[in-house]
Design a protein around this motif. Structure first.
Motif, PDB file in Angstrom:
ATOM      1  N   LYS A 205       2.362  -6.540   2.830  1.00 56.65           N
ATOM      2  CA  LYS A 205       3.801  -6.728   2.632  1.00 56.65           C
ATOM      3  C   LYS A 205       4.579  -5.479   3.010  1.00 56.65           C
ATOM      4  CE  LYS A 205       7.810  -7.965   0.756  1.00 56.65           C
ATOM      5  NZ  LYS A 205       8.696  -8.972   1.407  1.00 56.65           N
ATOM      6  N   PHE A 206       4.035  -4.317   2.616  1.00 55.38           N
ATOM      7  CA  PHE A 206       4.793  -3.070   2.751  1.00 55.38           C
ATOM      8  C   PHE A 206       3.801  -1.916   2.719  1.00 55.38           C
ATOM      9  CE2 PHE A 206       7.282   0.495   0.992  1.00 55.38           C
ATOM     10  CZ  PHE A 206       8.449   0.414   1.728  1.00 55.38           C
ATOM     11  N   VAL A 207       4.024  -0.917   3.556  1.00 54.55           N
ATOM     12  CA  VAL A 207       3.176   0.282   3.597  1.00 54.55           C
ATOM     13  C   VAL A 207       4.076   1.509   3.634  1.00 54.55           C
ATOM     14  CG1 VAL A 207       1.468   1.585   4.916  1.00 54.55           C
ATOM     15  CG2 VAL A 207       1.300  -0.907   4.795  1.00 54.55           C
ATOM     16  N   PHE A 208       3.758   2.487   2.785  1.00 51.29           N
ATOM     17  CA  PHE A 208       4.567   3.717   2.734  1.00 51.29           C
ATOM     18  C   PHE A 208       3.637   4.899   2.492  1.00 51.29           C
ATOM     19  CE2 PHE A 208       7.628   6.821   1.314  1.00 51.29           C
ATOM     20  CZ  PHE A 208       8.818   6.466   1.946  1.00 51.29           C
ATOM     21  N   LEU A 209       3.660   5.872   3.403  1.00 48.52           N
ATOM     22  CA  LEU A 209       2.831   7.070   3.282  1.00 48.52           C
ATOM     23  C   LEU A 209       3.736   8.290   3.205  1.00 48.52           C
ATOM     24  CD1 LEU A 209       1.188   4.908   5.141  1.00 48.52           C
ATOM     25  CD2 LEU A 209      -0.306   6.840   5.586  1.00 48.52           C
ATOM     26  N   THR A 210       3.334   9.260   2.387  1.00 51.57           N
ATOM     27  CA  THR A 210       4.098  10.506   2.300  1.00 51.57           C
ATOM     28  C   THR A 210       3.166  11.697   2.489  1.00 51.57           C
ATOM     29  OG1 THR A 210       3.783  11.018  -0.056  1.00 51.57           O
ATOM     30  CG2 THR A 210       5.498   9.420   0.504  1.00 51.57           C
ATOM     31  N   ASP A 211       3.767  12.789   2.892  1.00 50.57           N
ATOM     32  CA  ASP A 211       3.119  14.098   2.843  1.00 50.57           C
ATOM     33  C   ASP A 211       4.053  15.135   3.439  1.00 50.57           C
ATOM     34  OD1 ASP A 211       1.236  16.149   2.428  1.00 50.57           O
ATOM     35  OD2 ASP A 211      -0.373  14.743   2.717  1.00 50.57           O
ATOM     36  N   VAL A 212       3.516  16.347   3.537  1.00 55.48           N
ATOM     37  CA  VAL A 212       4.275  17.463   4.083  1.00 55.48           C
ATOM     38  C   VAL A 212       4.275  17.410   5.605  1.00 55.48           C
ATOM     39  CG1 VAL A 212       4.324  19.974   4.336  1.00 55.48           C
ATOM     40  CG2 VAL A 212       3.867  18.956   2.092  1.00 55.48           C
ATOM     41  N   THR A 213       3.097  17.209   6.178  1.00 54.75           N
ATOM     42  CA  THR A 213       2.890  17.435   7.601  1.00 54.75           C
ATOM     43  C   THR A 213       2.501  16.168   8.329  1.00 54.75           C
ATOM     44  OG1 THR A 213       2.080  19.629   7.068  1.00 54.75           O
ATOM     45  CG2 THR A 213       1.630  18.839   9.273  1.00 54.75           C
TER      46      THR A 213
ATOM     47  N   VAL B 203       0.854  -1.193   0.000  1.00 53.57           N
ATOM     48  CA  VAL B 203       0.000   0.000   0.000  1.00 53.57           C
ATOM     49  C   VAL B 203       0.887   1.239   0.000  1.00 53.57           C
ATOM     50  CG1 VAL B 203      -1.747   1.334   1.233  1.00 53.57           C
ATOM     51  CG2 VAL B 203      -1.880  -1.162   1.203  1.00 53.57           C
ATOM     52  N   LEU B 204       0.725   2.074  -1.012  1.00 53.33           N
ATOM     53  CA  LEU B 204       1.475   3.318  -1.146  1.00 53.33           C
ATOM     54  C   LEU B 204       0.470   4.466  -1.198  1.00 53.33           C
ATOM     55  CD1 LEU B 204       3.880   2.120  -4.001  1.00 53.33           C
ATOM     56  CD2 LEU B 204       4.281   1.998  -1.534  1.00 53.33           C
ATOM     57  N   ILE B 205       0.594   5.426  -0.298  1.00 49.61           N
ATOM     58  CA  ILE B 205      -0.359   6.532  -0.236  1.00 49.61           C
ATOM     59  C   ILE B 205       0.387   7.849  -0.372  1.00 49.61           C
ATOM     60  CG2 ILE B 205      -2.173   7.652   1.099  1.00 49.61           C
ATOM     61  CD1 ILE B 205      -2.703   5.034   2.506  1.00 49.61           C
ATOM     62  N   ASP B 206       0.077   8.561  -1.445  1.00 44.42           N
ATOM     63  CA  ASP B 206       0.732   9.838  -1.736  1.00 44.42           C
ATOM     64  C   ASP B 206      -0.108  10.989  -1.182  1.00 44.42           C
ATOM     65  OD1 ASP B 206       2.639  11.541  -2.675  1.00 44.42           O
ATOM     66  OD2 ASP B 206       2.059  11.408  -4.778  1.00 44.42           O
ATOM     67  N   GLU B 207       0.536  11.860  -0.393  1.00 49.17           N
ATOM     68  CA  GLU B 207      -0.133  13.017   0.211  1.00 49.17           C
ATOM     69  C   GLU B 207      -1.296  12.564   1.092  1.00 49.17           C
ATOM     70  OE1 GLU B 207       0.970  16.076  -0.161  1.00 49.17           O
ATOM     71  OE2 GLU B 207       2.291  15.945  -1.893  1.00 49.17           O
ATOM     72  N   TYR B 208      -1.001  11.703   2.067  1.00 53.74           N
ATOM     73  CA  TYR B 208      -2.047  11.112   2.904  1.00 53.74           C
ATOM     74  C   TYR B 208      -2.903  12.165   3.611  1.00 53.74           C
ATOM     75  CZ  TYR B 208      -0.504  12.247   7.610  1.00 53.74           C
ATOM     76  OH  TYR B 208      -0.227  12.934   8.755  1.00 53.74           O
ATOM     77  N   ASP B 209      -2.289  13.338   3.936  1.00 56.47           N
ATOM     78  CA  ASP B 209      -3.039  14.343   4.697  1.00 56.47           C
ATOM     79  C   ASP B 209      -3.415  15.568   3.871  1.00 56.47           C
ATOM     80  OD1 ASP B 209      -0.657  15.653   4.395  1.00 56.47           O
ATOM     81  OD2 ASP B 209      -0.287  16.005   6.509  1.00 56.47           O
ATOM     82  N   LYS B 210      -3.370  15.437   2.545  1.00 49.59           N
ATOM     83  CA  LYS B 210      -3.760  16.561   1.690  1.00 49.59           C
ATOM     84  C   LYS B 210      -5.173  17.048   2.018  1.00 49.59           C
ATOM     85  CE  LYS B 210      -3.658  19.422  -1.865  1.00 49.59           C
ATOM     86  NZ  LYS B 210      -3.584  18.903  -3.240  1.00 49.59           N
TER      87      LYS B 210
END
Length: 524
Positions: free
Chosen positions: A188-196, A147-154
């Motif tokens: 298998k793998f989880v990666f979240l990104t964002d600014v804050t 699971v890859l989540i881009d800008e999770y807190d946008k």
């Protein structure tokens, strides 16, 4: 010399970048390191710093697209390439004006996955649909899910000026992201990104196994461009820029460093350049504030304006404890963590004994772009046709030694500021002190300036090719222009410049509290 290489300006798709032969700064060693550990991760970086491209690189890796990685560092490290079901959720390119628009974005992401892995009509809520998708993908593929989540807190960032909507969205996200903990056995793998990093979102309260690598020294260079990477990967572009701007190669490197370098994302970190500004500079063969031109968060500007945040403290760096640096609460009025996470401040030093960071502006693009963005918020007439003031016009008059003309321009400018423009959180005196600080700091783009607090030094010093101007400002409720001039002399503010060949001019300025503008000035 002109470069004909393809630069990945705005390209966030790793597969497209590799297949179409764009210049790529190899970050694949970090993909391998993270994949081997296999724990859930969070990475916070400023906007336009390459988070989406890195997430896309992870996607290609877990989809087993070995051919895309030929010649890269990971090709030497990875011996077994496997394919996994990859769930890529993207909140980056959407707007969130109400709860319906938020739910529509969530639904769109889930429908795209359901087209591949099927749908259970009994699954109604986003959280239940998400959970069902993970279980079906795991069962059908025989592999655990990535699971890859881009800008999770946008959605939260976009609604920070509407606290009611912000709280409603937070509650929905809490349930949705809790699935990542509940379905851990299928992941298998989880990666979240964002600014804050929001402290109250369930991702960082309920999902306590998430590892935040935002300040991890091993991953300080995971996004952005280090100086070593700049010089190794972009020599043709640096040379082309140098020739176009009629500068030497070394002068060009120094200019790039002055404008775009200086970011640090760990206690010990190499200098990191802003990749968006670097690539645009090479693409346009010119220097500009590219990153800042992509937009300052509206909520941040509004809040700094309304609350009377003491912005001049940023000039001399600010201290913050380690626990607060990556923690932000939507209702908080401490904006220093958010300024760091958004990229307007960066780590300058770290005190191990106190476990405290010192933050400051990373480079000139951020410093002057930030102030240019804020000034119209505090003084709406700045930069408009009704304003007779500009930093450049001010400097042009100083260059020819026209101090009277300079002060008349300043007087006319302050006369255009309406009383309602002064934030309620600021006293009139503090407001004018701030505006002066901001104006003189902005002049640093064009001439050498020294802007200090009034603790024993002149309020402002401006240096041109022929002259040095020393300014002291006073409010007429407790001092006069004569007092301002007297202070310059009594505190020997001119002594540091007596060995300089340039002419020295001392200017005492008196503000009117009642008239809200420049009242008088004296020149010596």
């Amino acid at each position: 010399m002109n470069t004909v290489r393809k630069l990945s300006i705005g390209i966030q798709d790793f597969e497209k970048l590799r297949k179409e032969n764009f210049v790529y700064v190899d970050k694949t060693q970090y993909v391998y390191q993270l994949a081997q550990l296999g724990v859930p991760y969070f990475l916070g970086r400023p906007r336009r710093f390459g988070k989406s491209l890195f997430l896309s690189t992870l996607k290609a890796y877990f989809e087993g697209k070995k051919e895309l990685f030929e010649g890269l560092k990971i090709a030497e490290l990875e011996k077994e390439w496997s394919q996994y079901p990859v769930f890529y959720l993207d909140f980056n390119r959407e707007s969130f004006t109400d709860l319906e628009s938020f739910n529509a974005v969530l639904d769109k992401n889930l429908r795209q996955l359901e087209e591949v892995w099927g749908k259970d009509e009994l699954d109604k809520t986003p959280a239940i649909r998400f959970s069902g998708l993970i279980q079906r993908a795991c069962k059908k593929s025989g592999k655990h899910v990535v699971v890859l989540i881009d800008e999770y807190d946008k959605p939260l960032i976009a609604t920070m000026d509407n606290l009611t909507l912000n709280e409603d969205i937070r509650k929905h996200l809490k349930g949705f992201y809790s699935v990542l903990k509940a379905e851990d056995a299928h992941l298998k793998f989880v990666f979240l990104t964002d600014v804050t990093k929001f402290s109250k979102v369930s991702v960082f309260s309920d999902l306590n196994q998430l590892v935040d690598i935002s300040l991890n020294e091993k991953f300080a260079e995971i996004c952005g461009i280090s100086e070593e990477e700049l010089l190794q990967n972009f020599q043709p572009e640096i040379q082309a820029l140098a020739e176009c701007r009629r500068m030497s190669y070394n002068e060009t490197v120094a200019k790039l460093k002055q404008l775009y370098d200086g970011y640090h994302f760990a206690k010990v970190s190499a200098d990191i350049y802003n990749p968006f500004s670097i690539l645009n500079t090479f693409g346009n063969l010119d220097f500009a504030y590219y990153w800042f031109a992509t937009g300052t968060p509206t909520f941040l500007v509004k809040r700094l304006t309304k609350t009377g945040f003491d912005i001049p403290i940023l000039e001399n760096d600010v201290a913050i404890d380690a626990n607060s640096l990556m923690d932000y609460r939507a209702e908080s009025e401490d904006y220093v963590p958010l300024l760091y996470q958004s990229g307007y401040l960066t780590i300058k030093e770290y005190d191990r004994e106190l476990d405290e960071y010192t933050l400051g502006f990373p480079n000139e693009e951020v410093k002057y772009g930030f102030l240019n963005e804020l000034l119209p918020q505090f003084t709406p007439s700045f930069g408009t046709s009704s304003s007779k003031f500009s930093a450049k016009g001010f400097i042009k008059l100083l260059r020819v030694g026209d101090i009277e003309g300079t002060m008349k321009m300043l007087q006319a400018y302050f006369a255009t500021i309406e009383y309602d423009a002064i934030p309620k959180a600021l006293q009139i005196e503090k407001f004018y002190q701030f505006v002066f600080w901001q104006l003189f700091t902005l002049m640093g783009q064009f001439v050498q300036t020294e802007v200090k607090s009034n603790k024993g030094r002149a309020d402002a010093v401006v240096k041109t090719a022929d002259s040095i101007y020393i300014f002291e400002f006073k409010m007429d409720d407790n001092a006069t222009a004569e007092d301002a001039l007297k202070q310059i002399n009594s505190k020997d503010c001119a002594i540091p410049y007596t060995t300089d060949h340039r002419k020295i001019a001392k200017i005492g300025v008196e503000f009117s509290q009642t008239e809200r503008g420049v009242k008088r000035w004296l020149i010596e």
